[in-house]
Design a protein around this motif. Structure first.
Motif, short mmCIF file in Angstrom:
data_model
loop_
_atom_site.label_atom_id
_atom_site.label_comp_id
_atom_site.label_asym_id
_atom_site.label_seq_id
_atom_site.Cartn_x
_atom_site.Cartn_y
_atom_site.Cartn_z
N SER A 185 37.60 -5.38 46.95
CA SER A 185 37.67 -4.76 48.28
C SER A 185 39.12 -4.49 48.68
N VAL A 186 40.00 -5.46 48.43
CA VAL A 186 41.43 -5.28 48.73
C VAL A 186 41.96 -4.07 47.96
N ASN A 187 41.54 -3.93 46.71
CA ASN A 187 42.01 -2.80 45.90
C ASN A 187 41.64 -1.46 46.54
N ARG A 188 40.44 -1.40 47.12
CA ARG A 188 40.03 -0.14 47.74
C ARG A 188 40.71 0.12 49.08
N TRP A 189 41.01 -0.92 49.87
CA TRP A 189 41.49 -0.70 51.24
C TRP A 189 43.00 -0.68 51.40
N TRP A 190 43.74 -1.21 50.41
CA TRP A 190 45.20 -1.33 50.59
C TRP A 190 45.88 0.00 50.88
N TRP A 191 45.67 1.00 50.01
CA TRP A 191 46.38 2.27 50.22
C TRP A 191 45.90 2.99 51.49
N PRO A 192 44.59 3.06 51.73
CA PRO A 192 44.17 3.68 53.00
C PRO A 192 44.76 2.96 54.23
N ALA A 193 44.94 1.62 54.16
CA ALA A 193 45.54 0.90 55.30
C ALA A 193 46.98 1.38 55.52
N LEU A 194 47.71 1.59 54.42
CA LEU A 194 49.10 2.06 54.58
C LEU A 194 49.15 3.47 55.19
N MET A 195 48.11 4.27 54.92
CA MET A 195 48.08 5.63 55.46
C MET A 195 47.80 5.66 56.97
N MET A 196 47.27 4.55 57.50
CA MET A 196 46.99 4.51 58.95
C MET A 196 48.24 4.78 59.78
N PHE A 197 49.42 4.46 59.23
CA PHE A 197 50.65 4.61 60.01
C PHE A 197 51.11 6.07 60.10
N GLY A 198 50.37 6.96 59.43
CA GLY A 198 50.71 8.38 59.53
C GLY A 198 51.63 8.82 58.42
N PRO A 199 51.93 10.12 58.38
CA PRO A 199 52.76 10.67 57.30
C PRO A 199 54.18 10.09 57.33
N PRO A 200 54.92 10.24 56.23
CA PRO A 200 56.31 9.77 56.21
C PRO A 200 57.12 10.45 57.31
N ASP A 201 58.16 9.78 57.77
CA ASP A 201 58.93 10.27 58.92
C ASP A 201 59.41 11.71 58.76
N ASP A 202 59.79 12.09 57.54
CA ASP A 202 60.31 13.46 57.38
C ASP A 202 59.20 14.51 57.38
N ARG A 203 57.94 14.05 57.43
CA ARG A 203 56.82 15.00 57.53
C ARG A 203 55.94 14.68 58.74
N SER A 204 56.53 14.05 59.75
CA SER A 204 55.79 13.66 60.95
C SER A 204 56.23 14.54 62.12
N PRO A 205 55.51 15.64 62.36
CA PRO A 205 55.99 16.61 63.35
C PRO A 205 56.11 16.06 64.78
N ASN A 206 55.29 15.06 65.14
CA ASN A 206 55.30 14.59 66.53
C ASN A 206 56.30 13.47 66.82
N SER A 207 56.78 12.81 65.76
CA SER A 207 57.54 11.57 65.96
C SER A 207 58.80 11.71 66.81
N ALA A 208 59.64 12.71 66.49
CA ALA A 208 60.95 12.78 67.15
C ALA A 208 60.76 12.88 68.67
N GLN A 209 59.92 13.82 69.11
CA GLN A 209 59.73 14.01 70.55
C GLN A 209 59.04 12.79 71.18
N SER A 210 58.02 12.24 70.47
CA SER A 210 57.30 11.09 71.04
C SER A 210 58.21 9.87 71.17
N MET A 211 59.18 9.74 70.27
CA MET A 211 60.11 8.61 70.38
C MET A 211 61.12 8.85 71.49
#
Ligand code: FAQ
Length: 311
Positions: A185-211
């Motif tokens: 179960s851990v093997n299946r959920w680990w990577w999807p859990a990391l994706m919950m935080f959203g795309p990497p900062d350099d591909r996160s269109p909303n981050s700069a303004q929201s911060m």
């Protein structure tokens, strides 16, 4: 003038005070908050489904009672968040319509199926763990109703995280099959859990303004790193490993290095092509349609009580 209003707004944000519903705010701030809060609310409501599937098959009365309480909490969080969105002028019925029409997003994580009872534990540990990591800083979000909602939500999420971890500790003390079930179960959920935080900062269109507006307090990558750093020691105590060959302590940074999530998969899932995307929305739509008579009755009852009040 608008310039003065804008300056006042920025002053409030920069001095770490709260923006409240009746305060003036830029249209972009309002729109971005409605977007994030609606998406968050939808996630809580859709998020009832993966674990909800196990309510009728929980292995004991104790596990069933815990799971039922957790799933009900998610419903409460959703309603709380829709109310926060309504203070910005959004309408809950419209938001629900947009969700079931596939026009608004919900968290990528809920597009994966819960296949075994170990998933109930792993969702609590990793999914609620990631949610807490992301949401504790949101308690200080610049918009008052959102930040205040997060306080209660985080308290409940921390119960959810603990029940998941405790379930897994119990299974790890069980048979060889149970331990293997947890690791799988851990093997299946680990990577999807990391994706919950959203795309990497350099591909996160909303981050700069929201911060800048302090809707968000930390970047997606910062929070993802924080989550990895807190999860590794917990995995060691549990006796499981994460499926990442690049995961290694970096003494210089004082953090764990880790591999790159599959962002292609993330894009697929977020655009409605996840393993359970169609089923999740179909269930939500059916629940909404089945509840139509309750809404009609409530409206009719309210109208009659109003009449009564006039006589
Ligand atoms: N899934 O520019 P950014 C829970 C979208 S926890 C789907 O970085 P932002 C508890 C993003 O919206 C889960 N879509 O965006 C629970 C944007 O799309 P848009 C819910 C994602 O907003 C546990 C685009 O990609 N928690 O429910 C995801 O600055 C167990 C570009 O991204 C929250 O919602 C994703 N993972 O940062 C319940 C927390 N990531 O709108 C049941 C509040 C990004 O432009 C069981 N939200 N996108 O079309 C946030 O903190 C932020 O919105 C982020 C995204 C960090 C999720």
């Amino acid at each position: 003038t608008t310039a003065e209003l804008e300056a006042g707004f920025l002053h409030t944000v920069e001095s770490d005070q709260r923006i409240e519903p009746r305060d003036w705010m830029p249209e972009g701030y309002r729109r971005s908050l409605i977007r994030q809060i609606a998406q968050h609310a939808h996630s809580e409501i859709i998020g009832m489904q993966p674990e909800g599937n196990w309510l009728t098959r929980a292995p004991s009365l104790r596990r069933k009672a815990i799971l039922m309480a957790k799933v009900q909490d998610e419903a409460g969080h959703g309603l709380y968040l829709y109310s926060a969105a309504e203070t910005l002028g959004a309408d809950r019925a419209d938001l629900t319509d947009a969700l079931i029409a596939g026009q608004q997003k919900y968290s990528s994580i809920f597009n994966y199926p819960a296949l075994t009872f170990a998933d109930v534990g792993v969702i609590g540990w990793l999914v609620d763990g990631a949610a807490i990591c992301n949401q504790v800083p949101l308690c200080r979000s610049s918009f008052g109703p959102y930040g205040r909602a997060m306080i209660r939500v985080c308290k409940e999420e921390s119960f959810h995280q603990r029940q998941g971890y405790e379930l897994l500790l119990t299974m790890m003390k069980g048979t060889e099959e149970q331990r293997a079930m947890v690791q799988e179960s851990v093997n299946r959920w680990w990577w999807p859990a990391l994706m919950m935080f959203g795309p990497p900062d350099d591909r996160s269109p909303n981050s700069a303004q929201s911060m800048k507006w302090k809707i968000k307090r930390h970047s997606n990558d910062e929070l993802r790193q924080r989550f990895v750093d807190m999860s590794v020691p917990q995995a060691q105590v549990l006796g499981v490993t994460f499926p990442d060959p690049d995961l290694a302590w970096n003494a210089e940074r004082g953090s764990y290095d880790f591999g790159e999530p599959d962002w292609q998969e993330f894009t697929e899932v977020v655009t409605g092509r996840g393993a359970t995307s169609i089923e999740r929305i179909a269930n939500r739509r059916a629940a909404h349609e089945n509840g139509g008579w309750v809404r009609e009755a409530a409206i009719a009852f309210a109208a009659r009580s109003d009449e009564g009040a006039h006589h």
